[in-house]
Design a protein around this motif. Structure first.
Motif, PDB file in Angstrom:
ATOM      1  N   GLY A  29      64.978 -23.316 -58.879  1.00  0.00           N
ATOM      2  CA  GLY A  29      66.470 -22.838 -58.545  1.00  0.00           C
ATOM      3  C   GLY A  29      67.526 -23.572 -59.264  1.00  0.00           C
ATOM      4  O   GLY A  29      68.683 -23.393 -58.722  1.00  0.00           O
ATOM      5  N   LEU A  30      67.077 -24.553 -60.028  1.00  0.00           N
ATOM      6  CA  LEU A  30      68.246 -25.455 -60.546  1.00  0.00           C
ATOM      7  C   LEU A  30      68.586 -24.992 -62.004  1.00  0.00           C
ATOM      8  O   LEU A  30      67.953 -24.020 -62.785  1.00  0.00           O
ATOM      9  N   GLY A  31      69.912 -25.061 -62.352  1.00  0.00           N
ATOM     10  CA  GLY A  31      70.409 -24.494 -63.626  1.00  0.00           C
ATOM     11  C   GLY A  31      70.022 -25.674 -64.716  1.00  0.00           C
ATOM     12  O   GLY A  31      70.005 -27.117 -64.409  1.00  0.00           O
ATOM     13  N   ILE A  32      69.805 -25.253 -65.843  1.00  0.00           N
ATOM     14  CA  ILE A  32      69.589 -26.230 -66.924  1.00  0.00           C
ATOM     15  C   ILE A  32      70.432 -26.083 -68.124  1.00  0.00           C
ATOM     16  O   ILE A  32      71.116 -24.902 -68.220  1.00  0.00           O
ATOM     17  N   ARG A  33      70.984 -26.981 -68.594  1.00  0.00           N
ATOM     18  CA  ARG A  33      72.215 -26.923 -69.516  1.00  0.00           C
ATOM     19  C   ARG A  33      71.750 -27.035 -71.061  1.00  0.00           C
ATOM     20  O   ARG A  33      70.945 -27.838 -71.422  1.00  0.00           O
ATOM     21  N   PHE A  34      72.332 -26.113 -71.874  1.00  0.00           N
ATOM     22  CA  PHE A  34      72.043 -26.273 -73.404  1.00  0.00           C
ATOM     23  C   PHE A  34      73.473 -26.271 -73.937  1.00  0.00           C
ATOM     24  O   PHE A  34      74.225 -25.836 -73.736  1.00  0.00           O
ATOM     25  N   ALA A  35      73.284 -27.164 -75.079  1.00  0.00           N
ATOM     26  CA  ALA A  35      74.622 -27.283 -75.912  1.00  0.00           C
ATOM     27  C   ALA A  35      74.062 -27.490 -77.252  1.00  0.00           C
ATOM     28  O   ALA A  35      72.843 -27.646 -77.673  1.00  0.00           O
ATOM     29  N   GLU A  36      75.220 -27.171 -78.249  1.00  0.00           N
ATOM     30  CA  GLU A  36      74.889 -27.422 -79.551  1.00  0.00           C
ATOM     31  C   GLU A  36      74.201 -28.987 -79.739  1.00  0.00           C
ATOM     32  O   GLU A  36      74.917 -29.799 -79.070  1.00  0.00           O
TER      33      GLU A  36
ATOM     34  N   GLU B 273      75.077 -23.379 -68.867  1.00  0.00           N
ATOM     35  CA  GLU B 273      74.322 -23.450 -67.504  1.00  0.00           C
ATOM     36  C   GLU B 273      73.418 -22.314 -67.499  1.00  0.00           C
ATOM     37  O   GLU B 273      74.030 -21.294 -66.897  1.00  0.00           O
ATOM     38  N   VAL B 274      72.134 -22.411 -67.396  1.00  0.00           N
ATOM     39  CA  VAL B 274      71.133 -21.063 -67.073  1.00  0.00           C
ATOM     40  C   VAL B 274      70.428 -21.535 -66.138  1.00  0.00           C
ATOM     41  O   VAL B 274      69.971 -22.280 -65.713  1.00  0.00           O
TER      42      VAL B 274
ATOM     43  N   ASN C 218      69.122 -31.503 -69.978  1.00  0.00           N
ATOM     44  CA  ASN C 218      68.377 -32.298 -68.687  1.00  0.00           C
ATOM     45  C   ASN C 218      66.781 -32.805 -69.240  1.00  0.00           C
ATOM     46  O   ASN C 218      66.587 -33.508 -68.272  1.00  0.00           O
ATOM     47  N   THR C 219      66.488 -32.185 -70.226  1.00  0.00           N
ATOM     48  CA  THR C 219      65.129 -32.721 -70.411  1.00  0.00           C
ATOM     49  C   THR C 219      64.623 -32.384 -72.087  1.00  0.00           C
ATOM     50  O   THR C 219      65.339 -31.137 -72.354  1.00  0.00           O
ATOM     51  N   ASP C 220      63.719 -33.127 -72.669  1.00  0.00           N
ATOM     52  CA  ASP C 220      63.196 -32.528 -73.822  1.00  0.00           C
ATOM     53  C   ASP C 220      61.754 -31.824 -73.488  1.00  0.00           C
ATOM     54  O   ASP C 220      60.937 -31.819 -74.714  1.00  0.00           O
ATOM     55  N   ASP C 221      61.472 -31.800 -72.545  1.00  0.00           N
ATOM     56  CA  ASP C 221      60.280 -31.366 -72.060  1.00  0.00           C
ATOM     57  C   ASP C 221      60.120 -29.890 -71.700  1.00  0.00           C
ATOM     58  O   ASP C 221      60.770 -29.691 -70.395  1.00  0.00           O
ATOM     59  N   VAL C 222      59.563 -28.893 -72.210  1.00  0.00           N
ATOM     60  CA  VAL C 222      59.861 -27.535 -71.990  1.00  0.00           C
ATOM     61  C   VAL C 222      59.175 -27.189 -70.564  1.00  0.00           C
ATOM     62  O   VAL C 222      59.530 -26.338 -69.751  1.00  0.00           O
TER      63      VAL C 222
ATOM     64  N   GLU D  66      59.036 -29.223 -67.889  1.00  0.00           N
ATOM     65  CA  GLU D  66      59.991 -29.802 -67.100  1.00  0.00           C
ATOM     66  C   GLU D  66      60.947 -28.930 -66.963  1.00  0.00           C
ATOM     67  O   GLU D  66      61.452 -28.440 -65.827  1.00  0.00           O
ATOM     68  N   ALA D  67      61.587 -28.233 -67.990  1.00  0.00           N
ATOM     69  CA  ALA D  67      62.658 -27.334 -68.063  1.00  0.00           C
ATOM     70  C   ALA D  67      62.489 -26.206 -67.229  1.00  0.00           C
ATOM     71  O   ALA D  67      63.392 -25.693 -66.317  1.00  0.00           O
ATOM     72  N   TYR D  68      61.347 -25.511 -67.368  1.00  0.00           N
ATOM     73  CA  TYR D  68      60.782 -24.270 -66.672  1.00  0.00           C
ATOM     74  C   TYR D  68      60.676 -24.521 -65.197  1.00  0.00           C
ATOM     75  O   TYR D  68      61.058 -23.941 -64.280  1.00  0.00           O
ATOM     76  N   ALA D  69      60.156 -25.944 -65.091  1.00  0.00           N
ATOM     77  CA  ALA D  69      60.059 -26.249 -63.438  1.00  0.00           C
ATOM     78  C   ALA D  69      61.368 -26.146 -62.771  1.00  0.00           C
ATOM     79  O   ALA D  69      61.577 -25.808 -61.668  1.00  0.00           O
TER      80      ALA D  69
END
Lengths: 193, 53
Positions: A98-105, A114-115, A84-88, A90-93
């Motif tokens: 209440g939105l989910g952010i996704r991490f992959a390898e 999706e966290v 979703n972003t490379d900005d930590v 922004e990710a926390y925001a």
């Protein structure tokens, strides 16, 4: 496979697949920083459902910005990236919103984790009655089986969700607490009003 | 000798998938975790790139 309801524990001697291995790696990082519970499709898959998935849904307990930055740094170091972003910040925001952010390898987008933070009481209750699945190579926290069935049958309700719920229901029908499923069903109907 | 269990065909796609789930769950119950998971892993692992460890 052995489920002991009063211990909230499933012992599973399955051969791990690549999705299980990745989930163990990801959750071992997560649990250093916050509580987590895996919900939805992967729960059924871990317990034998024969289908693939593009994502693994995970609720995490709210954590402060500093702790989240540490988690972010470790995920990056351990070869994960955020879709979703490379900005930590922004990710926390996103999480706070209440939105989910996704991490992959790194270099991959599928499968991804999706966290998200739990938003309402129904979601927060995942942390009260989750089950530990003990595998030979580690353990993972999953949503209670009754909660999983109720959410899929009475809230999400797609064909895929009905199928996931049926898999769990058939597998554990002698050990399920049907009054709990009905109670969660009532809580869902209040939220949907 | 174990009697072979068969799956009931569904009247439509959805019913057929539900019948398969019941059939597959029975196989899970009738076999060791190591055995059924080998079959499932063929499907799951196929979604990962081949060059991965």
């Amino acid at each position: 496979m052995e489920y002991i309801p009063f211990k909230r524990q499933i012992t599973l001697n399955r051969e791990l697949n690549k999705l299980d291995e990745l989930t163990l790696i990801f959750t071992q990082i997560l649990k250093k920083y916050t509580g987590y519970v895996i919900i939805s499709g992967y729960v059924s898959i871990l317990l034998g459902r024969a289908r693939a998935t593009e994502d693994i849904d995970v609720f995490i307990k709210k954590l402060d910005k500093k702790k989240f930055f540490e988690l972010w740094a470790e995920l990056e170091n351990k070869n994960f990236w955020c879709l979703n972003t490379d900005d930590v910040d922004e990710a926390y925001a996103y999480l706070i919103e209440g939105l989910g952010i996704r991490f992959a390898e790194k270099k991959n987008s599928i499968p991804n984790f999706e966290v998200k933070f739990s938003k309402n009481l129904l979601e927060q209750k995942n942390f009260e009655d989750f089950i530990k699945v003990k595998l030979k190579q580690g353990e993972v926290n999953i949503s209670s089986l009754e909660r999983q069935i109720a959410i899929k049958k009475y809230y999400l309700k797609s064909e895929k969700d009905i199928e996931d719920a049926l898999h769990i229901e058939e597998l554990f029908k002698d050990k399920l607490d049907y009054s709990k499923i009905n109670k969660i069903k009532s809580e869902i109907s209040i939220i949907l009003k | 000798m174990n009697k072979t269990k068969f799956m009931k065909p569904g009247k439509n796609n959805f019913e057929d998938r539900l019948n398969f789930i019941k059939f597959w769950v029975q196989q899970i119950k009738d076999s060791k975790d190591e055995e059924w998971s080998k079959q499932q892993n063929i499907l799951i692992n196929s979604q990962f790139p081949k060059n991965k460890n």
